[in-house]
Design a protein around this motif. Structure first.
Motif, PDB file in Angstrom:
ATOM      1  N   GLN A  24     -18.762 -41.532  -7.516  1.00  0.00           N
ATOM      2  CA  GLN A  24     -18.924 -42.453  -6.393  1.00  0.00           C
ATOM      3  C   GLN A  24     -20.095 -43.401  -6.631  1.00  0.00           C
ATOM      4  O   GLN A  24     -21.079 -43.041  -7.285  1.00  0.00           O
ATOM      5  N   PRO A  25     -20.013 -44.624  -6.069  1.00  0.00           N
ATOM      6  CA  PRO A  25     -21.074 -45.624  -6.273  1.00  0.00           C
ATOM      7  C   PRO A  25     -22.485 -45.149  -5.904  1.00  0.00           C
ATOM      8  O   PRO A  25     -23.435 -45.444  -6.622  1.00  0.00           O
ATOM      9  N   ASP A  26     -22.631 -44.385  -4.822  1.00  0.00           N
ATOM     10  CA  ASP A  26     -23.965 -43.900  -4.449  1.00  0.00           C
ATOM     11  C   ASP A  26     -24.519 -42.945  -5.507  1.00  0.00           C
ATOM     12  O   ASP A  26     -25.711 -42.945  -5.799  1.00  0.00           O
ATOM     13  N   GLU A  27     -23.633 -42.155  -6.115  1.00  0.00           N
ATOM     14  CA  GLU A  27     -24.081 -41.245  -7.175  1.00  0.00           C
ATOM     15  C   GLU A  27     -24.363 -42.002  -8.467  1.00  0.00           C
ATOM     16  O   GLU A  27     -25.261 -41.636  -9.223  1.00  0.00           O
ATOM     17  N   GLN A  28     -23.613 -43.065  -8.731  1.00  0.00           N
ATOM     18  CA  GLN A  28     -23.889 -43.888  -9.909  1.00  0.00           C
ATOM     19  C   GLN A  28     -25.324 -44.414  -9.835  1.00  0.00           C
ATOM     20  O   GLN A  28     -26.076 -44.338 -10.811  1.00  0.00           O
ATOM     21  N   ALA A  29     -25.683 -44.942  -8.672  1.00  0.00           N
ATOM     22  CA  ALA A  29     -27.028 -45.497  -8.488  1.00  0.00           C
ATOM     23  C   ALA A  29     -28.081 -44.407  -8.642  1.00  0.00           C
ATOM     24  O   ALA A  29     -29.121 -44.614  -9.280  1.00  0.00           O
ATOM     25  N   ARG A  30     -27.821 -43.239  -8.071  1.00  0.00           N
ATOM     26  CA  ARG A  30     -28.770 -42.122  -8.159  1.00  0.00           C
ATOM     27  C   ARG A  30     -28.968 -41.690  -9.615  1.00  0.00           C
ATOM     28  O   ARG A  30     -30.090 -41.465 -10.067  1.00  0.00           O
ATOM     29  N   ILE A  31     -27.878 -41.570 -10.347  1.00  0.00           N
ATOM     30  CA  ILE A  31     -27.937 -41.141 -11.749  1.00  0.00           C
ATOM     31  C   ILE A  31     -28.747 -42.137 -12.584  1.00  0.00           C
ATOM     32  O   ILE A  31     -29.574 -41.752 -13.401  1.00  0.00           O
ATOM     33  N   LYS A  32     -28.513 -43.417 -12.359  1.00  0.00           N
ATOM     34  CA  LYS A  32     -29.176 -44.453 -13.162  1.00  0.00           C
ATOM     35  C   LYS A  32     -30.674 -44.565 -12.869  1.00  0.00           C
ATOM     36  O   LYS A  32     -31.408 -45.131 -13.674  1.00  0.00           O
ATOM     37  N   LYS A  33     -31.122 -44.017 -11.755  1.00  0.00           N
ATOM     38  CA  LYS A  33     -32.546 -44.090 -11.406  1.00  0.00           C
ATOM     39  C   LYS A  33     -33.411 -43.094 -12.174  1.00  0.00           C
ATOM     40  O   LYS A  33     -34.619 -43.261 -12.248  1.00  0.00           O
ATOM     41  N   PHE A  34     -32.800 -42.052 -12.735  1.00  0.00           N
ATOM     42  CA  PHE A  34     -33.588 -41.063 -13.455  1.00  0.00           C
ATOM     43  C   PHE A  34     -34.275 -41.704 -14.659  1.00  0.00           C
ATOM     44  O   PHE A  34     -33.673 -42.492 -15.386  1.00  0.00           O
ATOM     45  N   ARG A  35     -35.512 -41.348 -14.861  1.00  0.00           N
ATOM     46  CA  ARG A  35     -36.315 -41.939 -15.941  1.00  0.00           C
ATOM     47  C   ARG A  35     -35.877 -41.432 -17.316  1.00  0.00           C
ATOM     48  O   ARG A  35     -35.813 -42.195 -18.275  1.00  0.00           O
ATOM     49  N   PHE A  36     -35.598 -40.146 -17.404  1.00  0.00           N
ATOM     50  CA  PHE A  36     -35.285 -39.541 -18.695  1.00  0.00           C
ATOM     51  C   PHE A  36     -33.778 -39.378 -18.882  1.00  0.00           C
ATOM     52  O   PHE A  36     -33.051 -39.020 -17.944  1.00  0.00           O
ATOM     53  N   GLU A  37     -33.326 -39.620 -20.105  1.00  0.00           N
ATOM     54  CA  GLU A  37     -31.909 -39.529 -20.425  1.00  0.00           C
ATOM     55  C   GLU A  37     -31.334 -38.153 -20.100  1.00  0.00           C
ATOM     56  O   GLU A  37     -30.239 -38.042 -19.550  1.00  0.00           O
ATOM     57  N   ILE A  38     -32.049 -37.089 -20.417  1.00  0.00           N
ATOM     58  CA  ILE A  38     -31.543 -35.738 -20.168  1.00  0.00           C
ATOM     59  C   ILE A  38     -31.298 -35.523 -18.683  1.00  0.00           C
ATOM     60  O   ILE A  38     -30.327 -34.874 -18.290  1.00  0.00           O
ATOM     61  N   ASP A  39     -32.135 -36.080 -17.832  1.00  0.00           N
ATOM     62  CA  ASP A  39     -31.939 -35.939 -16.388  1.00  0.00           C
ATOM     63  C   ASP A  39     -30.711 -36.725 -15.923  1.00  0.00           C
ATOM     64  O   ASP A  39     -29.958 -36.265 -15.056  1.00  0.00           O
ATOM     65  N   ARG A  40     -30.486 -37.900 -16.508  1.00  0.00           N
ATOM     66  CA  ARG A  40     -29.281 -38.675 -16.185  1.00  0.00           C
ATOM     67  C   ARG A  40     -28.033 -37.902 -16.613  1.00  0.00           C
ATOM     68  O   ARG A  40     -27.052 -37.830 -15.872  1.00  0.00           O
TER      69      ARG A  40
END
Length: 107
Positions: A38-54
């Motif tokens: 979902q778009p809200d989760e896309q935005a949340r995922i992209k906000k993570f600083r580190f690749e592993i967290d994304r």
């Protein structure tokens, strides 16, 4: 990513896991999977600083969608996820009684 999916089934239920550290998507593959949530989760995922967290956030959402899709024989696009006030994942659609499932994501 499918080859990295591990499933464990016993009399207590099912456990599904992906080792996000071993998953090495290129940019195109990562964006393909990000576009599946979902778009809200896309935005949340992209906000993570580190690749592993994304990757962990994305894998968690994809696992939930995949499992619900399989259990209820519905397209994953019809699965709607949300978050509680405490930011825990929750299934919005299909609607089920809250005592029927537990969603847990951890590393």
């Amino acid at each position: 990513m499918q080859r990295d999916l591990v499933e464990s089934v016993n009399k207590f239920g099912s456990k599904w896991a992906i080792n996000a550290e071993k998953w090495k998507p290129d940019k195109e593959e990562f964006e393909f999977y990000v576009n599946q949530v979902q778009p809200d989760e896309q935005a949340r995922i992209k906000k993570f600083r580190f690749e592993i967290d994304r990757k962990r956030a994305l894998c968690g959402r994809l696992l939930i969608r995949h499992l619900v899709s399989l259990l209820f024989s519905i397209p994953s696009g019809e699965v709607k996820l949300g978050r509680t006030e405490k930011k825990k994942p929750i299934l919005l659609s299909p609607q089920l009684p809250r005592d029927r499932y537990v969603i847990s994501c951890f590393s």
